[in-house]
Design a protein around this motif. Structure first.
Motif, PDB file in Angstrom:
ATOM      1  N   ALA A  20       0.844  -1.189   0.000  1.00 39.02           N
ATOM      2  CA  ALA A  20       0.000   0.000   0.000  1.00 39.02           C
ATOM      3  C   ALA A  20       0.883   1.244   0.000  1.00 39.02           C
ATOM      4  CB  ALA A  20      -0.917   0.013   1.215  1.00 39.02           C
ATOM      5  N   ARG A  58       1.468   4.686   1.548  1.00 42.53           N
ATOM      6  CA  ARG A  58       1.064   5.252   2.839  1.00 42.53           C
ATOM      7  C   ARG A  58       1.722   6.609   3.082  1.00 42.53           C
ATOM      8  NH1 ARG A  58      -2.505   2.409   6.070  1.00 42.53           N
ATOM      9  NH2 ARG A  58      -1.165   2.439   7.921  1.00 42.53           N
ATOM     10  N   THR A  88      -3.426   5.007   4.006  1.00 35.85           N
ATOM     11  CA  THR A  88      -3.263   4.716   2.587  1.00 35.85           C
ATOM     12  C   THR A  88      -4.077   5.703   1.762  1.00 35.85           C
ATOM     13  OG1 THR A  88      -3.021   2.361   3.105  1.00 35.85           O
ATOM     14  CG2 THR A  88      -3.523   2.935   0.806  1.00 35.85           C
TER      15      THR A  88
END
Length: 341
Positions: A3, A5, A61
């Motif tokens: 992800a 982030r 995220t």
């Protein structure tokens, strides 16, 4: 799963491993992401512009333009099933408040905005709700349509509102022909018979605008306001759709609007400074635009699947998210950058 982030504002995001989301509520849907759009709002988030408004806790995220395949559903979900191809309305909503019941669901009293105030879709999986899912033809490639979930719906929503103001014989100026503007041009061409004048500082963007339906193009070189006034007999346009709204473009957009015309503010980043006498003496309108409704997105997907609105994209693997953000910030992306996990 991987992800993208944000750990701190004014710092580069990090691509890292985080736990996969899981279904906990009856109307939850977990989507395997097939495409996540990279938006100028993501740059604004990193700059901290949304920190106070969103109240989101870091790290989280980003990514609010998402499409993919249903991976898991809650016990109460009936409109989609695992394996379905879907595009996601950006704001999962409650369905019970006055705004939702009026079809004005982007003003839901109890909505979420994944990628803004909760974990978004620049990841391998995203948790959303059944109310956000629009089922697509299984042959649709999520990476081809993902940006319609925000760039597309935002542009289409503004055009949809402007349609009653744009009968044949009128002029609409599209200020900015980038990720949102190129969709706005196509939406105008599909829904109206207005003359479309596109203003952008990049000649390559103007070439694309001509291919998509622009009747006239104007280079934003410092003389563009005068050029638009010349094209409109000195009066200005009935509608200006401002997809830039920063670094002085917002002032130019108002100046290109005729008496009793409407300046639609879609992009953002700077303040608008207009003497009140200039508003009342000409009865010009300044109209804000926030994303769009679920029905707006459903209508836009009809146009997209009919080939009347197409996205011009540049794809990046999820691991190259920082390159995509840097290219967007530097103006190197024509159309929309898409992350593909």
């Amino acid at each position: 799963m991987k992800a993208v982030r944000v750990h701190a504002y004014h710092s580069r995001p990090v691509v890292e491993e985080v736990p996969e989301p899981t279904v906990t509520g009856p109307f939850d849907v977990v989507v395997r992401i097939g495409g996540a759009g990279v938006c100028r709002t993501d740059l604004h988030i990193i700059e901290g512009q949304w920190a106070e408004k969103s109240g989101v806790a870091l790290p989280y995220t980003i990514g609010h333009e998402n499409a993919g395949w249903v991976h898991e559903v809650g016990s109460g979900v009936t409109n989609v099933a695992p394996g379905d191809t879907v595009i996601l309305h950006p704001t999962p909503t409650c369905g019970l408040c006055h705004a939702c019941r009026a079809g004005d669901d982007m003003h839901c009293a109890d909505n979420a905005f994944p990628g803004i105030d909760s974990d978004g879709g620049m990841a391998e999986y995203l948790l959303t709700s059944a109310r956000a899912c629009i089922k697509l033809d299984p042959a649709t490639r999520p990476e081809d349509v993902a940006a319609l979930a925000d760039a597309g719906i935002t542009a289409y929503h503004a055009v949809r509102k402007a349609v009653p103001l744009l009968p044949p014989g009128t002029t609409c100026v599209v200020n900015g022909a980038g990720g949102l503007g190129h969709i706005g041009i196509q939406s105008l061409a599909a829904l109206t018979a207005t003359r479309i004048v596109v203003v952008d500082r990049n000649p390559e963007a103007l070439k694309l605008a001509e291919q998509l339906g622009a009747d006239e193009t104007v280079v934003a070189d410092g003389t563009h306001v005068e050029a638009v006034l010349d094209l409109t007999g000195g009066h200005g346009a009935e509608v200006v759709l401002d997809f830039v709204a920063e670094q002085g473009a917002q002032q130019d957009a108002f100046a290109m609007t005729r008496r009793a015309g409407s300046h639609f503010v879609i992009g953002y980043g700077s303040n608008i400074d207009i003497p009140t006498i200039d508003i009342i003496s000409t009865e010009r309108n300044v109209v804000g635009n926030l994303v769009g409704t679920y029905n707006d997105l459903a209508e836009l997907m009809v146009l997209a699947q009919a080939g009347k609105v197409t996205l011009h994209t540049r794809q990046y693997p999820l691991d190259a998210a920082l390159d995509a953000l840097a290219d967007l910030d530097a103006g190197r992306v024509r159309g929309r950058a898409i992350l593909v996990p």
